[in-house]
Design a protein around this motif. Structure first.
Motif, PDB file in Angstrom:
ATOM      1  N   TRP A 115       0.831  -1.203   0.000  1.00 32.61           N
ATOM      2  CA  TRP A 115       0.000   0.000   0.000  1.00 32.61           C
ATOM      3  C   TRP A 115       0.867   1.256   0.000  1.00 32.61           C
ATOM      4  CZ3 TRP A 115      -3.978   2.618  -1.260  1.00 32.61           C
ATOM      5  CH2 TRP A 115      -4.306   3.806  -0.615  1.00 32.61           C
ATOM      6  N   TYR A 116       1.898   1.274   0.853  1.00 33.25           N
ATOM      7  CA  TYR A 116       2.743   2.464   0.926  1.00 33.25           C
ATOM      8  C   TYR A 116       3.698   2.572  -0.266  1.00 33.25           C
ATOM      9  CZ  TYR A 116       0.870   3.975   5.339  1.00 33.25           C
ATOM     10  OH  TYR A 116       0.006   4.440   6.306  1.00 33.25           O
ATOM     11  N   GLN A 117       4.051   1.458  -0.872  1.00 31.60           N
ATOM     12  CA  GLN A 117       4.830   1.511  -2.112  1.00 31.60           C
ATOM     13  C   GLN A 117       4.013   2.179  -3.223  1.00 31.60           C
ATOM     14  OE1 GLN A 117       5.772  -2.629  -2.574  1.00 31.60           O
ATOM     15  NE2 GLN A 117       7.720  -2.469  -1.490  1.00 31.60           N
ATOM     16  N   PHE A 118       2.710   1.959  -3.203  1.00 32.89           N
ATOM     17  CA  PHE A 118       1.809   2.618  -4.160  1.00 32.89           C
ATOM     18  C   PHE A 118       1.590   4.077  -3.776  1.00 32.89           C
ATOM     19  CE2 PHE A 118      -2.538   4.133  -4.893  1.00 32.89           C
ATOM     20  CZ  PHE A 118      -2.611   4.078  -6.284  1.00 32.89           C
ATOM     21  N   LEU A 119       1.294   4.321  -2.485  1.00 33.28           N
ATOM     22  CA  LEU A 119       0.848   5.641  -2.037  1.00 33.28           C
ATOM     23  C   LEU A 119       1.969   6.671  -1.978  1.00 33.28           C
ATOM     24  CD1 LEU A 119      -1.481   7.373  -0.742  1.00 33.28           C
ATOM     25  CD2 LEU A 119      -0.603   6.600   1.478  1.00 33.28           C
ATOM     26  N   THR A 120       3.094   6.327  -1.353  1.00 29.80           N
ATOM     27  CA  THR A 120       4.113   7.329  -1.026  1.00 29.80           C
ATOM     28  C   THR A 120       4.637   8.097  -2.241  1.00 29.80           C
ATOM     29  OG1 THR A 120       4.765   6.096   0.952  1.00 29.80           O
ATOM     30  CG2 THR A 120       6.341   7.712   0.100  1.00 29.80           C
ATOM     31  N   PRO A 121       5.061   7.442  -3.331  1.00 32.18           N
ATOM     32  CA  PRO A 121       5.579   8.217  -4.466  1.00 32.18           C
ATOM     33  C   PRO A 121       4.522   9.135  -5.074  1.00 32.18           C
ATOM     34  CG  PRO A 121       6.163   5.891  -4.657  1.00 32.18           C
ATOM     35  CD  PRO A 121       5.159   5.990  -3.562  1.00 32.18           C
ATOM     36  N   ARG A 122       3.284   8.647  -5.173  1.00 28.40           N
ATOM     37  CA  ARG A 122       2.216   9.448  -5.778  1.00 28.40           C
ATOM     38  C   ARG A 122       1.837  10.628  -4.889  1.00 28.40           C
ATOM     39  NH1 ARG A 122       2.096   4.381  -7.228  1.00 28.40           N
ATOM     40  NH2 ARG A 122       1.496   3.790  -9.368  1.00 28.40           N
ATOM     41  N   ALA A 126      14.010   8.037  -4.684  1.00 28.19           N
ATOM     42  CA  ALA A 126      13.035   6.965  -4.900  1.00 28.19           C
ATOM     43  C   ALA A 126      11.787   7.419  -5.648  1.00 28.19           C
ATOM     44  CB  ALA A 126      12.632   6.356  -3.560  1.00 28.19           C
ATOM     45  N   THR A 127      11.569   8.723  -5.744  1.00 20.86           N
ATOM     46  CA  THR A 127      10.394   9.247  -6.434  1.00 20.86           C
ATOM     47  C   THR A 127      10.852  10.340  -7.395  1.00 20.86           C
ATOM     48  OG1 THR A 127       9.855  11.096  -4.969  1.00 20.86           O
ATOM     49  CG2 THR A 127       9.121   8.921  -4.256  1.00 20.86           C
ATOM     50  N   SER A 128       9.909  10.907  -8.134  1.00 18.88           N
ATOM     51  CA  SER A 128      10.253  11.986  -9.070  1.00 18.88           C
ATOM     52  C   SER A 128       9.945  13.357  -8.472  1.00 18.88           C
ATOM     53  CB  SER A 128       9.484  11.810 -10.380  1.00 18.88           C
ATOM     54  OG  SER A 128       8.087  11.765 -10.145  1.00 18.88           O
ATOM     55  N   VAL A 129       9.804  13.439  -7.143  1.00 19.86           N
ATOM     56  CA  VAL A 129       9.491  14.708  -6.496  1.00 19.86           C
ATOM     57  C   VAL A 129      10.669  15.677  -6.619  1.00 19.86           C
ATOM     58  CG1 VAL A 129      10.309  14.009  -4.204  1.00 19.86           C
ATOM     59  CG2 VAL A 129       8.542  15.758  -4.394  1.00 19.86           C
ATOM     60  N   GLU A 130      10.360  16.973  -6.807  1.00 17.38           N
ATOM     61  CA  GLU A 130      11.405  17.989  -6.926  1.00 17.38           C
ATOM     62  C   GLU A 130      12.032  18.249  -5.562  1.00 17.38           C
ATOM     63  OE1 GLU A 130       8.207  18.447  -7.545  1.00 17.38           O
ATOM     64  OE2 GLU A 130       7.846  19.217  -9.553  1.00 17.38           O
ATOM     65  N   SER A 131      13.337  18.431  -5.543  1.00 13.99           N
ATOM     66  CA  SER A 131      14.075  18.599  -4.288  1.00 13.99           C
ATOM     67  C   SER A 131      13.603  19.812  -3.500  1.00 13.99           C
ATOM     68  CB  SER A 131      15.571  18.730  -4.591  1.00 13.99           C
ATOM     69  OG  SER A 131      16.292  19.007  -3.418  1.00 13.99           O
ATOM     70  N   ASP A 132      13.272  20.919  -4.190  1.00 12.60           N
ATOM     71  CA  ASP A 132      12.904  22.139  -3.462  1.00 12.60           C
ATOM     72  C   ASP A 132      11.509  22.066  -2.848  1.00 12.60           C
ATOM     73  OD1 ASP A 132      11.441  22.305  -5.775  1.00 12.60           O
ATOM     74  OD2 ASP A 132      12.162  24.280  -6.379  1.00 12.60           O
ATOM     75  N   LYS A 133      10.769  21.006  -3.153  1.00 12.33           N
ATOM     76  CA  LYS A 133       9.450  20.814  -2.555  1.00 12.33           C
ATOM     77  C   LYS A 133       9.541  20.064  -1.231  1.00 12.33           C
ATOM     78  CE  LYS A 133       5.880  18.182  -4.248  1.00 12.33           C
ATOM     79  NZ  LYS A 133       4.898  17.737  -5.242  1.00 12.33           N
ATOM     80  N   VAL A 134      10.712  19.500  -0.921  1.00 11.87           N
ATOM     81  CA  VAL A 134      10.904  18.688   0.283  1.00 11.87           C
ATOM     82  C   VAL A 134      11.655  19.523   1.320  1.00 11.87           C
ATOM     83  CG1 VAL A 134      11.779  16.518   1.215  1.00 11.87           C
ATOM     84  CG2 VAL A 134      10.998  16.619  -1.165  1.00 11.87           C
ATOM     85  N   ILE A 135      11.018  19.741   2.465  1.00 15.70           N
ATOM     86  CA  ILE A 135      11.550  20.628   3.502  1.00 15.70           C
ATOM     87  C   ILE A 135      11.978  19.803   4.717  1.00 15.70           C
ATOM     88  CG2 ILE A 135      11.109  22.688   4.882  1.00 15.70           C
ATOM     89  CD1 ILE A 135      10.732  23.089   1.840  1.00 15.70           C
ATOM     90  N   VAL A 136      13.224  19.984   5.150  1.00  8.74           N
ATOM     91  CA  VAL A 136      13.745  19.268   6.325  1.00  8.74           C
ATOM     92  C   VAL A 136      13.445  20.068   7.586  1.00  8.74           C
ATOM     93  CG1 VAL A 136      15.774  18.311   7.470  1.00  8.74           C
ATOM     94  CG2 VAL A 136      15.576  18.193   4.967  1.00  8.74           C
ATOM     95  N   ILE A 137      12.687  19.469   8.514  1.00  4.09           N
ATOM     96  CA  ILE A 137      12.414  20.079   9.813  1.00  4.09           C
ATOM     97  C   ILE A 137      12.665  19.007  10.877  1.00  4.09           C
ATOM     98  CG2 ILE A 137      10.698  21.179  11.306  1.00  4.09           C
ATOM     99  CD1 ILE A 137       9.255  22.156   8.823  1.00  4.09           C
TER     100      ILE A 137
END
Length: 345
Positions: A101-108, A130-141
């Motif tokens: 389920w999470y292999q399907f959900l997480t990338p999408r 692991a996904t095609s998400v853009e780096s600047d959309k991912v915020i480290v907190i």
């Protein structure tokens, strides 16, 4: 601006790191977050169905904050926190249906939402790889440390030991659930090797572990090694004193998206022996002794070194207290709200 809707379905489960994260943010942003959850506790397929199809209808155009690795794919106006991607990196450790389920959900989901919050640079790197998400959309907190975690007096330590039935002895502490990534089997093998060279009054206290059959299934011994005390589940209120009374804390996890227990131990002034993989080195910095968690001999050497070297323990204790002060829930909440406010506007 309207309150941000926070998906609190996760709070119907027992208290783990994800639930603690959600509760800490709710406590600090009560006027800015509106909790939304099912009327009754829903788990498994029913819980996911509510999240995917009922929750979107309750938003009325407002921003959704999903703080626990999951959220509705129908909602683009959403910020999701992904604490780690174990289902993608190590599905063999998980229930197959859960992993799929999470292999399907997480990338999408990561690609669909406006922002992804993660706890560490390690997790950001893994999500981007692991996904095609853009780096600047991912915020480290980074996560924070509860103020309860601070050095406790000897009388508090003795009271906690008495309550938990822990014999009066010098002890090394580990807090571990029985799951492959916590690496308890290798730790026990390392203890088996190390304790033969240690003083007889030094014990390993294993807190939170149950089911010895799970521990020993693939191990090279048929019972507990010498000087191991299985403390079972530890009530949350006793943890700070238990950390404080330990010679040092050992946490040789194979995979973490952040790793709160080493920081909790540090905040209590307890020296830490931990892993040199995944997110843990960036969390502990130079305030812990790190080893390869796949190498039983290296773990055993680290145990022996910290038991014998009081000067090193004192140095790590000082560094650990200073390091832990860098991580506060107030800072986590402030940075999280900054992301939510930016997306909402």
């Amino acid at each position: 601006m309207n309150k941000v809707v926070i998906n609190t379905r996760v709070l119907s489960s027992g208290l783990t790191g994800v639930q603690r994260y959600t509760l800490e943010l709710l406590a600090r942003l009560p006027d800015k977050l509106q909790p939304v959850a099912p009327k009754t506790s829903l788990h498994g397929v029913l819980g996911h169905a509510w999240e995917q199809f009922v929750l979107p209808a309750r938003l009325k155009g407002r921003l959704l904050f999903s703080p626990s690795n999951t959220g509705p794919l129908l909602v683009e106006k959403q910020v999701v926190t992904i604490h780690d991607i174990t289902p993608l990196d190590h599905p063999e450790w998980l229930n197959p249906k859960f992993a799929k389920w999470y292999q399907f959900l997480t990338p999408r989901l990561a690609c669909r939402v406006r922002r992804v919050i993660v706890d560490s640079e390690f997790t950001k790197d893994r999500i981007c790889e692991a996904t095609s998400v853009e780096s600047d959309k991912v915020i480290v907190i980074p996560l924070g440390i509860d103020l309860r975690f601070s050095p406790k007096l000897e009388e508090d330590v003795n009271r906690a030991k008495k309550t938990l039935g822990i014999p009066n002895m010098e002890y090394v502490l580990t807090v571990a659930t029985i799951e492959p990534r916590k690496n308890l089997q290798r730790l026990l093998e390392a203890w088996h090797d190390a304790c033969q060279k240690l003083p007889k009054n030094v014990w390993l206290v294993v807190a939170g572990a149950k089911g010895q059959r799970s521990i020993f299934r693939d191990a090279s011994f048929n019972g507990l090694p010498p000087n191991v005390y299985m403390a079972g589940h530890i009530p949350d209120e006793h943890l700070p004193a238990l950390y404080s009374g330990a010679l040092f804390f050992v946490y040789v996890s194979l995979y973490e998206g952040f790793g709160l227990p080493p920081l909790e131990a540090m905040a209590c002034g307890t020296p830490v022996l931990t892993s040199n993989v995944t997110s843990i080195p960036e969390v502990v910095g130079d305030a812990a002794l790190t080893v390869n968690p796949y190498d039983v001999e290296a773990i055993a050497h680290g145990i022996k070194r910290l038991v014998e070297d009081g000067e090193l323990r004192a140095k790590l204790s000082r560094r650990g207290i200073a390091r832990a002060k860098m991580f506060t829930w107030d800072k986590t909440a402030e940075l999280t709200w900054r992301v939510l406010e930016e997306v909402a506007n």
